[in-house]
Design a protein around this motif. Structure first.
Motif, PDB file in Angstrom:
ATOM      1  N   LEU A 127     -27.027  33.344  31.270  1.00 33.04           N
ATOM      2  CA  LEU A 127     -25.666  33.273  30.870  1.00 33.04           C
ATOM      3  C   LEU A 127     -25.031  34.554  30.927  1.00 33.04           C
ATOM      4  CD1 LEU A 127     -23.254  32.051  29.060  1.00 33.04           C
ATOM      5  CD2 LEU A 127     -24.394  32.652  27.103  1.00 33.04           C
ATOM      6  N   SER A 128     -26.010  35.568  30.743  1.00 34.07           N
ATOM      7  CA  SER A 128     -25.106  36.877  30.880  1.00 34.07           C
ATOM      8  C   SER A 128     -24.902  37.387  32.457  1.00 34.07           C
ATOM      9  CB  SER A 128     -26.360  37.894  30.346  1.00 34.07           C
ATOM     10  OG  SER A 128     -27.547  38.099  31.201  1.00 34.07           O
ATOM     11  N   ARG A 129     -25.331  36.413  33.203  1.00 32.81           N
ATOM     12  CA  ARG A 129     -25.164  36.957  34.567  1.00 32.81           C
ATOM     13  C   ARG A 129     -23.963  35.989  35.193  1.00 32.81           C
ATOM     14  NH1 ARG A 129     -31.407  36.656  36.439  1.00 32.81           N
ATOM     15  NH2 ARG A 129     -32.078  38.845  35.651  1.00 32.81           N
ATOM     16  N   MET A 130     -23.317  35.298  34.453  1.00 21.61           N
ATOM     17  CA  MET A 130     -22.203  34.572  34.887  1.00 21.61           C
ATOM     18  C   MET A 130     -21.060  35.227  34.966  1.00 21.61           C
ATOM     19  SD  MET A 130     -22.820  31.146  35.301  1.00 21.61           S
ATOM     20  CE  MET A 130     -24.398  31.879  35.640  1.00 21.61           C
ATOM     21  N   GLY A 131     -20.588  35.268  36.045  1.00 23.09           N
ATOM     22  CA  GLY A 131     -19.264  36.252  36.519  1.00 23.09           C
ATOM     23  C   GLY A 131     -19.819  37.894  36.964  1.00 23.09           C
ATOM     24  N   GLY A 132     -21.097  38.008  36.972  1.00 19.40           N
ATOM     25  CA  GLY A 132     -21.612  39.192  37.253  1.00 19.40           C
ATOM     26  C   GLY A 132     -21.477  39.756  38.610  1.00 19.40           C
TER      27      GLY A 132
ATOM     28  N   ALA B 127     -17.244  38.556  33.474  1.00 20.41           N
ATOM     29  CA  ALA B 127     -18.707  38.997  33.313  1.00 20.41           C
ATOM     30  C   ALA B 127     -18.940  39.427  31.751  1.00 20.41           C
ATOM     31  CB  ALA B 127     -18.915  40.078  34.073  1.00 20.41           C
ATOM     32  N   ALA B 128     -17.821  40.349  31.316  1.00 19.27           N
ATOM     33  CA  ALA B 128     -18.055  40.698  29.762  1.00 19.27           C
ATOM     34  C   ALA B 128     -18.182  39.824  28.950  1.00 19.27           C
ATOM     35  CB  ALA B 128     -16.735  41.548  29.698  1.00 19.27           C
TER      36      ALA B 128
ATOM     37  N   LEU C  45      -7.878  35.796  36.569  1.00 22.60           N
ATOM     38  CA  LEU C  45      -7.886  36.977  35.669  1.00 22.60           C
ATOM     39  C   LEU C  45      -9.302  37.689  36.359  1.00 22.60           C
ATOM     40  CD1 LEU C  45      -8.295  35.147  32.250  1.00 22.60           C
ATOM     41  CD2 LEU C  45      -6.553  36.662  33.122  1.00 22.60           C
ATOM     42  N   PRO C  46      -9.055  38.943  35.935  1.00 21.83           N
ATOM     43  CA  PRO C  46     -10.338  40.047  36.475  1.00 21.83           C
ATOM     44  C   PRO C  46     -11.518  39.467  36.384  1.00 21.83           C
ATOM     45  CG  PRO C  46      -8.671  41.302  35.331  1.00 21.83           C
ATOM     46  CD  PRO C  46      -8.225  39.762  35.039  1.00 21.83           C
ATOM     47  N   ARG C  47     -12.610  39.579  37.401  1.00 26.54           N
ATOM     48  CA  ARG C  47     -13.756  39.035  37.135  1.00 26.54           C
ATOM     49  C   ARG C  47     -14.533  39.684  36.151  1.00 26.54           C
ATOM     50  NH1 ARG C  47     -18.254  40.785  38.969  1.00 26.54           N
ATOM     51  NH2 ARG C  47     -17.316  42.414  40.563  1.00 26.54           N
ATOM     52  N   ARG C  48     -14.298  40.804  35.902  1.00 23.82           N
ATOM     53  CA  ARG C  48     -15.067  41.806  35.013  1.00 23.82           C
ATOM     54  C   ARG C  48     -14.995  41.194  33.547  1.00 23.82           C
ATOM     55  NH1 ARG C  48     -10.781  44.864  35.939  1.00 23.82           N
ATOM     56  NH2 ARG C  48      -9.559  45.666  34.387  1.00 23.82           N
ATOM     57  N   TRP C  49     -13.678  40.428  33.159  1.00 25.76           N
ATOM     58  CA  TRP C  49     -13.492  39.871  32.005  1.00 25.76           C
ATOM     59  C   TRP C  49     -14.347  38.812  31.836  1.00 25.76           C
ATOM     60  CZ3 TRP C  49      -7.608  39.527  31.205  1.00 25.76           C
ATOM     61  CH2 TRP C  49      -6.816  40.668  31.181  1.00 25.76           C
TER      62      TRP C  49
END
Length: 129
Positions: free
Chosen positions: A35-40, A95-96, A89-93
């Motif tokens: 889950l933490s890696r989604m959008g990473g 990921a965060a 939206l920005p990918r970092r959002w």
């Protein structure tokens, strides 16, 4: 032909949800890491959104032949729209957001949530078959 392929994709998504539930039940810590890696990374992010759009489109196309056409169409539409929004939206959002949830969900809660994935996967298969 398109309806049959769409139905098969929806069934495959249901099987995937059941498998995800099993993974959450057996390996809750690894499920949180995933889950933490989604959008990473761009590949993971775009890949996840592509699958969401594909499953959403399959649901919309399979809706007419399902047990609950309106519900299947609305859920499929939601998957498509939410994926498009996340792509804009920005990918970092993304990921965060996934990192935040992965760090705030207790490991025992993952096991408690797992049966919901079984139920949703089974319901998805049932509703289109």
């Amino acid at each position: 032909m398109i309806a049959t392929v769409s139905q098969g994709l929806v069934v495959a998504a249901g099987v995937w949800l059941i498998g995800l539930g099993a993974f959450m039940l057996v390996r809750p810590r690894q499920a949180l890491v995933a889950l933490s890696r989604m959008g990473g990374s761009p590949g993971v992010h775009v890949g996840e959104m592509a699958v969401r759009i594909l499953v959403g489109a399959a649901m919309v196309l399979a809706a007419a032949g399902s047990r609950y056409p309106l519900a299947v169409m609305v859920i499929g539409g939601f998957l498509i729209v939410s994926a498009v929004v996340l792509l804009v939206l920005p990918r970092r959002w993304h990921a965060a957001y996934s990192t935040w949830w992965a760090s705030h969900i207790p490991v025992p809660a993952v096991r408690l949530i797992a049966p919901l994935s079984f139920v949703m996967g089974g319901a998805l298969i049932w509703v289109v078959t």
